[in-house]
Design a protein around this motif. Structure first.
Motif, short mmCIF file in Angstrom:
data_model
loop_
_atom_site.label_atom_id
_atom_site.label_comp_id
_atom_site.label_asym_id
_atom_site.label_seq_id
_atom_site.Cartn_x
_atom_site.Cartn_y
_atom_site.Cartn_z
N PHE A 224 65.91 -16.07 -48.47
CA PHE A 224 65.88 -16.42 -47.05
C PHE A 224 67.14 -15.90 -46.35
O PHE A 224 67.06 -15.38 -45.23
CB PHE A 224 65.75 -17.93 -46.89
CG PHE A 224 65.57 -18.38 -45.47
CD1 PHE A 224 64.70 -17.71 -44.63
CD2 PHE A 224 66.27 -19.47 -44.97
CE1 PHE A 224 64.52 -18.11 -43.31
CE2 PHE A 224 66.11 -19.87 -43.66
CZ PHE A 224 65.23 -19.19 -42.82
N ALA A 227 66.57 -12.41 -45.77
CA ALA A 227 65.57 -12.21 -44.72
C ALA A 227 66.18 -12.42 -43.34
O ALA A 227 65.66 -11.95 -42.34
CB ALA A 227 64.40 -13.16 -44.93
N ARG A 228 67.30 -13.16 -43.28
CA ARG A 228 67.96 -13.38 -41.99
C ARG A 228 69.01 -12.32 -41.70
O ARG A 228 69.77 -12.44 -40.74
CB ARG A 228 68.60 -14.76 -41.97
CG ARG A 228 67.58 -15.87 -42.06
CD ARG A 228 68.24 -17.22 -41.95
NE ARG A 228 68.78 -17.44 -40.61
CZ ARG A 228 69.62 -18.41 -40.30
NH1 ARG A 228 70.02 -19.24 -41.25
NH2 ARG A 228 70.06 -18.56 -39.09
N GLY A 229 69.10 -11.30 -42.55
CA GLY A 229 69.95 -10.17 -42.21
C GLY A 229 71.21 -10.02 -43.04
O GLY A 229 71.96 -9.08 -42.85
N LEU B 97 59.69 -7.36 -44.34
CA LEU B 97 61.11 -7.64 -44.15
C LEU B 97 61.99 -6.60 -44.86
O LEU B 97 63.21 -6.69 -44.82
CB LEU B 97 61.45 -9.03 -44.68
CG LEU B 97 60.86 -10.18 -43.84
CD1 LEU B 97 60.78 -11.44 -44.66
CD2 LEU B 97 61.71 -10.40 -42.60
N ARG B 126 65.86 -7.21 -39.98
CA ARG B 126 65.88 -8.59 -40.48
C ARG B 126 66.84 -9.41 -39.62
O ARG B 126 68.01 -9.09 -39.51
CB ARG B 126 66.36 -8.63 -41.93
CG ARG B 126 65.48 -7.88 -42.88
CD ARG B 126 65.62 -8.42 -44.28
NE ARG B 126 66.85 -7.99 -44.93
CZ ARG B 126 66.91 -7.12 -45.94
NH1 ARG B 126 65.81 -6.57 -46.39
NH2 ARG B 126 68.06 -6.81 -46.47
N GLY B 127 66.33 -10.47 -39.04
CA GLY B 127 67.17 -11.31 -38.18
C GLY B 127 67.50 -10.66 -36.86
O GLY B 127 68.24 -11.20 -36.06
N LYS B 128 66.99 -9.44 -36.63
CA LYS B 128 67.23 -8.77 -35.34
C LYS B 128 65.91 -8.21 -34.84
O LYS B 128 65.78 -7.03 -34.58
CB LYS B 128 68.25 -7.63 -35.51
CG LYS B 128 69.62 -8.11 -35.92
CD LYS B 128 70.58 -6.93 -36.03
CE LYS B 128 71.88 -7.34 -36.67
NZ LYS B 128 71.73 -7.63 -38.13
N LEU B 132 61.91 -14.57 -40.64
CA LEU B 132 61.04 -15.24 -41.61
C LEU B 132 61.14 -16.75 -41.42
O LEU B 132 62.22 -17.29 -41.21
CB LEU B 132 61.48 -14.86 -43.03
CG LEU B 132 60.78 -15.57 -44.19
CD1 LEU B 132 59.37 -15.03 -44.38
CD2 LEU B 132 61.56 -15.39 -45.49
N VAL B 150 71.97 -23.02 -40.20
CA VAL B 150 71.15 -22.57 -39.08
C VAL B 150 71.94 -21.57 -38.24
O VAL B 150 71.41 -20.54 -37.82
CB VAL B 150 70.70 -23.77 -38.22
CG1 VAL B 150 69.95 -23.29 -36.98
CG2 VAL B 150 69.81 -24.70 -39.04
N GLU B 151 73.23 -21.86 -38.04
CA GLU B 151 74.06 -20.96 -37.22
C GLU B 151 74.24 -19.61 -37.89
O GLU B 151 74.32 -18.59 -37.22
CB GLU B 151 75.42 -21.62 -36.95
CG GLU B 151 75.32 -22.72 -35.90
CD GLU B 151 76.48 -23.69 -35.96
OE1 GLU B 151 77.62 -23.26 -36.26
OE2 GLU B 151 76.26 -24.88 -35.69
N GLY B 152 74.29 -19.59 -39.22
CA GLY B 152 74.35 -18.32 -39.93
C GLY B 152 75.76 -17.77 -40.08
O GLY B 152 76.73 -18.38 -39.63
N PHE B 153 75.85 -16.61 -40.73
CA PHE B 153 77.15 -16.05 -41.11
C PHE B 153 77.34 -14.64 -40.58
O PHE B 153 76.40 -13.99 -40.15
CB PHE B 153 77.27 -16.00 -42.63
CG PHE B 153 77.44 -17.33 -43.23
CD1 PHE B 153 78.68 -17.92 -43.27
CD2 PHE B 153 76.36 -18.02 -43.72
CE1 PHE B 153 78.85 -19.16 -43.80
CE2 PHE B 153 76.51 -19.26 -44.26
CZ PHE B 153 77.77 -19.84 -44.31
N GLY B 154 78.55 -14.18 -40.71
CA GLY B 154 78.84 -12.78 -40.47
C GLY B 154 78.95 -12.44 -39.00
O GLY B 154 78.73 -11.30 -38.60
N CYS B 200 66.14 -21.89 -37.74
CA CYS B 200 66.82 -20.75 -38.37
C CYS B 200 66.24 -19.45 -37.84
O CYS B 200 66.97 -18.51 -37.49
CB CYS B 200 66.62 -20.76 -39.89
SG CYS B 200 67.63 -21.96 -40.73
N MET B 203 66.90 -18.95 -33.98
CA MET B 203 68.30 -18.64 -33.68
C MET B 203 68.49 -17.17 -33.33
O MET B 203 69.34 -16.80 -32.54
CB MET B 203 69.18 -18.90 -34.93
CG MET B 203 69.88 -20.22 -35.05
SD MET B 203 70.65 -20.86 -33.62
CE MET B 203 72.17 -19.92 -33.54
N ASP B 204 67.71 -16.32 -34.00
CA ASP B 204 67.92 -14.88 -33.87
C ASP B 204 67.00 -14.25 -32.81
O ASP B 204 66.85 -13.03 -32.79
CB ASP B 204 67.70 -14.20 -35.23
CG ASP B 204 68.66 -14.75 -36.27
OD1 ASP B 204 69.83 -14.97 -35.92
OD2 ASP B 204 68.24 -14.97 -37.42
#
Lengths: 325, 305
Positions: A224, A227-229, B97, B126-128, B132, B150-154, B200, B203-204
């Motif tokens: 996952f 999948a979120r980049g 993906l 992915r994410g842009k 998923l 949920v906020e994510g990284f990077g 999640c 968010m993107d």
């Protein structure tokens, strides 16, 4: 919480009792006569009967096992660990001076093998089936099956004898007064034994960490995250390390026993005056008070290590801590 | 030429018209004059050792898992990919993906928003653009607080506050208390976990959501709310590919249904076609129709008898 504490203390006391009883029983079963072992064969033969009896009384070899144990245990309750007959000094003192050497040696080896093993295992898992992974695995398999003392001898031959980079043994330079010994000298003498111990310890932790890394990389939460980049290595960095560190930490704290066992062999090979070497001397010389003292100290260390693992697991693994928001 | 962007699909294709291997539904829109997602002739095979041979003699061979799949998702619609467990549906999600196993051999073409993609460009989406929504709470890191995940990284420092505000907005919208952000995944209820996973993805700001079995383990009421959320997303102009084994659920929410059978899409049709078995092309689709509770429950075998 207090219930857990009482349980832990009770377990610890039982362990101490068990270890000391077993040590005494084993020493009494040993065929070594402490008088003969300590005065030497020739001197013993030339000795008068009266002298022999006097020595036997000194070593306590005439007394029955339970009486000896009773005397020792009674003193222990008063905080007296007895006198090492072999070193002619209080056991606590002998252990204290040697524990410093041993703990420095084992501490170094423990940290180095833990950190290197973890890094090696994680990278091997991340690059599974790559050349790096194959080399790392090969290294671990070979080292996991190499006897510690043999590796110690090889390292001694290569680095001390052929290359002459490091001293052949002992913890300080020969012929130097202890006041002149600097930290650099002590470290210089510790390098080879610490290297031997670490190199052997890496294999275990690296192989387990590699396996866990491969598992984590196949997990749903890494899929996952990707999948979120996030890239594979970024996902592992943010979501994997903590999950991989859990079993590694447990393993590392549990491995204190193994490092202790290894240090006995390594200290013998490198003539390094630590607890391990003292244990061998005490065992061969029938010095039961010293041997029991060392057994108690090492059992306490291993116990503390396992307890640390338990406590840290509870802190890192939020699932075990209950509702601590 | 007319501007295709703003037109509902029916101005471009008539309803139930067949093109690019599929039939249309009422909501199907061709924004920017193209499908939001189009997959053509996608095949995935894995290099595996022959398990029937002894260890040292086993040769590598290719095992086909997905075979010549065609499927399209329009903006504004939900396409349900319906098939049995183990038929390779999740691999389809991975392929879209751009997540490939090293031993996989992938062929075919994937277009996103009219542009042909390769493995690299799919990975960048992915994410842009493509997000998923996974099956369950196992897709969250068990040792990290939910809000952070949920906020994510990077993201660079100045973006992090923005992400946090975005997360708070989504939590409010989906009725998640701010205290949920400080929980760990094992403390979430099934319904909370589902909404967190949706957050999640949202968010993107994706244009396409790939939902891989998002409803198992939820009771009917929660499952329906999940599907309503997807419907809402589609109505705002997004596309949803809903991968599921639940034909009933699929018919309830989707605009079109792609019937997945043994690694291939055997039929891609509008939900309306499931009104009668005579409108369905493939045997397996008809078997699915018969298996619906409000029909006769007859299996294919009984049909032949």
């Amino acid at each position: 919480m207090s219930k857990v504490l009482i349980h832990t203390i009770a377990k610890f006391l039982l362990l101490m009792l068990g270890v000391s009883v077993v040590t005494f029983v084993l020493v009494s079963l040993s065929p070594i006569d402490p008088v003969q072992a300590n005065v030497g064969q020739a001197a013993y033969l030339n000795m008068s009967e009266a002298k022999r009896a006097q020595l036997a009384e000194y070593w306590g070899s005439g007394l029955p096992l339970w009486e000896r144990y009773g005397n020792w245990f009674g003193d222990l309750l008063h905080g007296d660990m007895g006198v090492s007959l072999r070193y002619n000094a209080p056991v606590a003192e002998v252990i204290a001076t040697r524990a410093l050497n041993s703990l420095a040696l084992m501490g170094c080896a423990w940290v180095i093998s833990g950190v290197l093993g973890f890094v090696l295992g994680t990278l091997a898992g991340l690059w599974q089936n790559s050349l790096f992974d194959k080399l790392a695995k090969g290294y671990c398999f070979v080292l996991a099956s190499v006897p510690t003392f043999w590796l110690g001898l090889i390292i001694l031959m290569v680095f001390a004898v052929y290359l002459g980079w490091f001293p052949v043994g002992f913890s300080v330079p020969l012929g130097m007064s202890s006041a002149d010994v600097g930290l650099a000298d002590a470290l210089h003498h510790m390098v080879l034994p610490a290297l031997t111990l670490s190199v052997v310890g890496i294999a275990n932790i690296a192989l387990h960490t590699r396996e866990k890394t491969v598992d984590v990389l196949e997990s749903d939460y890494i899929r996952f995250a990707r999948a979120r980049g996030l890239s594979r290595s970024k996902a592992l960095l943010h979501h994997g390390i903590r999950n991989i560190a859990l079993p590694a930490l447990t393993l590392q704290f549990a491995s204190i026993a193994e490092i202790f066992g290894g240090s006995v062999l390594v200290e013998e090979v490198f003539s390094y005056p630590g607890l391990g070497q003292a244990a061998v001397t005490a065992g061969l010389g029938g010095d039961v008070a010293l041997l029991a003292g060392i057994a108690l100290v090492s059992a306490a260390l291993v116990f503390a290590g396992n307890m640390c693992a338990n406590v840290m697991y509870g802190i890192i693994d939020v699932r075990m801590g209950g509702d601590r928001r | 030429m007319t501007d295709l962007n703003s037109l509902p699909h029916s101005d471009v294709h008539t309803e139930a018209e067949f093109h690019h291997h599929h039939m249309h539904a009422q909501n199907s829109q061709h924004k920017h004059g193209a499908h939001l997602l189009q997959v053509e002739h996608l095949s995935i095979a894995f290099e595996m050792y022959d398990e029937t041979k002894p260890y040292f003699q086993a040769q590598q061979r290719m095992v086909d898992v997905i075979h010549d799949v065609n499927i399209a998702v329009h903006a504004g619609e939900i396409v349900a990919v319906v098939g049995a467990s183990g038929s390779g549906k999740s691999l389809l999600a991975d392929a879209i993906l751009g997540i490939y196993e090293p031993n996989a051999q992938v062929s075919g073409t994937i277009w996103f928003d009219g542009e042909e993609q390769n493995a690299q460009s799919l990975a960048q989406l992915r994410g842009k653009g493509i997000s998923l929504v996974p099956q369950g709470v196992a897709s969250l890191d068990p040792l990290m607080r939910v809000g952070k995940q949920v906020e994510g990284f990077g993201f660079p420092r100045h973006k992090r506050a923005e992400r946090k505000a975005g997360r708070q907005e989504l939590f409010a919208r989906y009725d998640l208390d701010e205290s949920v952000a400080r929980m760990y995944p094992h403390q979430l209820s099934g319904g909370m976990a589902r909404r967190v996973l949706l957050c999640c993805a949202l968010m993107d700001n994706p244009r396409l959501i790939v939902a891989d079995e998002p409803t198992p383990g939820l009771d009917l009421q929660l499952a329906e709310r999940a599907l309503d959320d997807f419907r809402e997303f589609a109505q705002e102009g997004g596309g949803v590919m809903l991968i599921t084994h639940d034909i009933e659920l699929a018919l309830r929410v989707a605009d079109r249904v792609a019937v997945f059978y043994e690694g291939s899409v055997v039929e891609e049709t509008s939900v309306a076609a499931f009104a009668s078995p005579d409108l369905l092309e493939h045997d397996f689709s008809r078997a699915l129709w018969h298996a619906l509770p409000e029909h006769d429950f007859r299996s294919k075998r009984q049909d032949n008898a």
